[in-house]
Design a protein around this motif. Structure first.
Motif, PDB file in Angstrom:
ATOM      1  N   ASP A  14       0.842  -1.194   0.000  1.00  0.00           N
ATOM      2  CA  ASP A  14       0.000   0.000   0.000  1.00  0.00           C
ATOM      3  C   ASP A  14       0.880   1.248   0.000  1.00  0.00           C
ATOM      4  N   LYS A  15       0.926   1.948  -1.134  1.00  0.00           N
ATOM      5  CA  LYS A  15       1.767   3.133  -1.264  1.00  0.00           C
ATOM      6  C   LYS A  15       1.290   4.291  -0.389  1.00  0.00           C
ATOM      7  N   SER A  16       0.023   4.304  -0.030  1.00  0.00           N
ATOM      8  CA  SER A  16      -0.511   5.413   0.762  1.00  0.00           C
ATOM      9  C   SER A  16       0.065   5.452   2.175  1.00  0.00           C
ATOM     10  N   LYS A  17       0.677   4.371   2.630  1.00  0.00           N
ATOM     11  CA  LYS A  17       1.278   4.348   3.962  1.00  0.00           C
ATOM     12  C   LYS A  17       2.658   4.999   3.992  1.00  0.00           C
ATOM     13  N   LYS A  20       5.782  11.242   2.535  1.00  0.00           N
ATOM     14  CA  LYS A  20       6.375  12.046   1.475  1.00  0.00           C
ATOM     15  C   LYS A  20       7.632  12.709   2.014  1.00  0.00           C
TER      16      LYS A  20
END
Length: 44
Positions: A14-17, A20
């Protein structure tokens, strides 16, 4: 056993975890002007 690695974890990642982050160049390349100055200094 196959030659290919198991990528099941990669496909379900899951890239959203991820957080940035801002990347900073630690060793930037010299500008064209700097290169020309160094070439001129080396030839004289």
């Amino acid at each position: 056993m196959s030659d290919k690695p198991d990528i099941s974890e990669v496909t379900s990642f899951d890239k959203s975890k991820l957080k940035k982050t801002e990347t900073q160049e630690k060793n930037p390349l010299p500008s064209k002007e700097t290169i020309e100055q160094e070439k001129a200094a080396a030839t004289s």
